[in-house]
Structure formats: C-alpha cells, structure tokens
Write an enzyme that holds these catalytic residues in place. Structure first.
Site: not given
Ligand code: ATP
Length: 216
Positions: A20, A94, A128, A161, A172
């Site tokens: 994404k 989320r 990655r 990361r 996750r």
């Molecule tokens: P990727 O980057 O591979 O798509 P991802 O969706 O897990 O993976 P990020 O969106 O970068 O990665 O989020 C990393 C971390 O940041 C999450 O595991 C969480 O701890 C925190 N985080 C990010 N956005 C939110 C949110 N909207 N609510 C709660 N925690 C969040």
C-alpha cells in the site's frame, strides 16, 4: 484534469507489506494529492526523539497499535494543514474507532483495499529496505536501489525497519486481522470500498489507476 476542482479524500487499506505504501506513492505522483502516511509520521517522530516519538516507540517496536486518541489527534492536525483538500491516507484509520472519528470530521469519498496473500507479504517484508527520512521503500530483487544499500535520491544509507523482524511481523498481521479487517466492513457497508486482489503491485496498479481517475 479535473483534479483541482473535485476534492479527493481517499483511504488506502492493506495488510503490512501489502504494497500500500508503494501504491500510495504512485497515486500521489500521478494525481495531485497529498500523501499522509501514519507510519512515516510516527517513524519521523521516533527518529527525532520528540515527545510523541517517545510515547509511541514501544507500540511500533512490539508491532502493536498506537492508542486511538493519539492517532486521531495526529492525523486530524495533518489534514487541517492541507490546503487543496486532496489527500490519501495511508495507515489510518486502522480501527473502527479511528474510522468513525475520521468520518465525523472529514468524510472519506473512496477507499482502496489492497488484498495480497499472507505468503507473499512475509517474503516481501524480508527483502524490504527503507530510506528513513523520506519513507522511500526498496525491495531486494524487485525494486533494487541503483547502488546497493543507498537511497537513489540522496545517496544516504538504507535501513531495515526494526518492526520487520519475523516475530514482530506476525504480531502486526494479527493486529491487522483483529482490528483493521473490521474497518474494511465499515467502509463496505457505506459502499465506498473497492478491493484490488493480486500478488504483485504491478498486477493491480492498472486497475487502481483507472479507479482513482474516475474519482478526480
Ligand atoms: P507497511 O508499511 O508494510 O504497509 P504497516 O501497515 O504495518 O506496514 P505502518 O503503516 O508504517 O506499517 O505502521 C507501522 C506501525 O505504526 C504499526 O505497526 C503501528 O504500531 C503504528 N501505526 C501506524 N498507523 C497507526 C494507526 N492508524 N493506529 C495505530 N497505530 C498505528
């Protein structure tokens, strides 16, 4: 293009490693919209050791979610600062509580759901590498940097990361299944969600492009 006339208020949903982030970058590049990545924002705060960074670090390290109130405050502030009202939210909402909060302040007009098999995701995360200051992502053997270990634009070193370690990735994915999958249903009920299924970003990108264009 009609991009300047119609507000584009979009959310992109997808499991960790679903691509994404890469898809968001392509949308932002092609259409005139602002990219708001919650993960990039949080990592920026952690890297700069801000008060917020110190508060959220342990959640990211464990693969758990940052509390809703913190995230809602952070993202609302970001959205308010955007002048042309065109945005793509990546990583937020989320949870259903976050989706409800967003709907109250800034109703969403379209939701792009990136649906990639878990087996593909786990392989992808292993390979990655990211440039932390910009959030640029590289994948070994698929989207390699021009110079190994270096960012294409700045030449600065790439890093992995800390939450891309296999046991944290599992955590996750569990958080995603229990807390974020209900967000898919939340938007489905409102008839604004479209799912794109595939194993590679390149295979689903053309359809996403057509879909996004329709909304501009
Ligand atoms: P990727 O980057 O591979 O798509 P991802 O969706 O897990 O993976 P990020 O969106 O970068 O990665 O989020 C990393 C971390 O940041 C999450 O595991 C969480 O701890 C925190 N985080 C990010 N956005 C939110 C949110 N909207 N609510 C709660 N925690 C969040």
């Amino acid at each position: 293009s009609k991009a300047a006339q119609v507000a584009f208020k979009a959310v992109i949903l997808g499991a960790p490693g679903s691509g994404k982030g890469t898809i968001s970058s392509r949308i932002v590049k092609q259409f005139n919209v602002n990219h708001i990545s919650s993960g990039d924002k949080l990592r920026f705060h952690i890297a700069n050791k801000t008060m917020l960074g110190k508060e959220v670090q342990r959640y990211l390290e464990s693969g758990g979610l940052v509390p809703d109130e913190t995230m809602i405050a952070l993202i609302s502030t970001e959205i308010v600062h955007i002048d042309n009202h065109n945005w793509l939210l990546d990583g937020f909402p989320r949870t259903v509580a976050q989706a409800e909060a967003l709907q109250k302040i800034h109703p969403v007009s379209l939701v792009i759901n990136v649906d990639v098999p878990d087996s593909v995701i786990i392989e992808r995360i292993k390979n990655r590498w990211i440039h932390l200051p910009s959030g640029r992502v590289y994948n070994v053997g698929f989207n390699d940097p021009k110079v190994p270990g270096k960012d294409d634009v700045t030449g600065e070193p790439l890093s992995q990361r800390p939450d891309d370690r296999p046991e944290i990735v599992q955590a996750r994915l569990r958080e995603y299944a229990s807390k974020t999958k209900p967000v898919i249903d939340y938007y489905k009920k409102r008839n604004i969600l479209k799912s794109f299924v595939g194993k590679t970003t390149d295979s689903i990108w053309p359809d996403i492009q057509i879909y996004a264009k329709k909304h501009l």
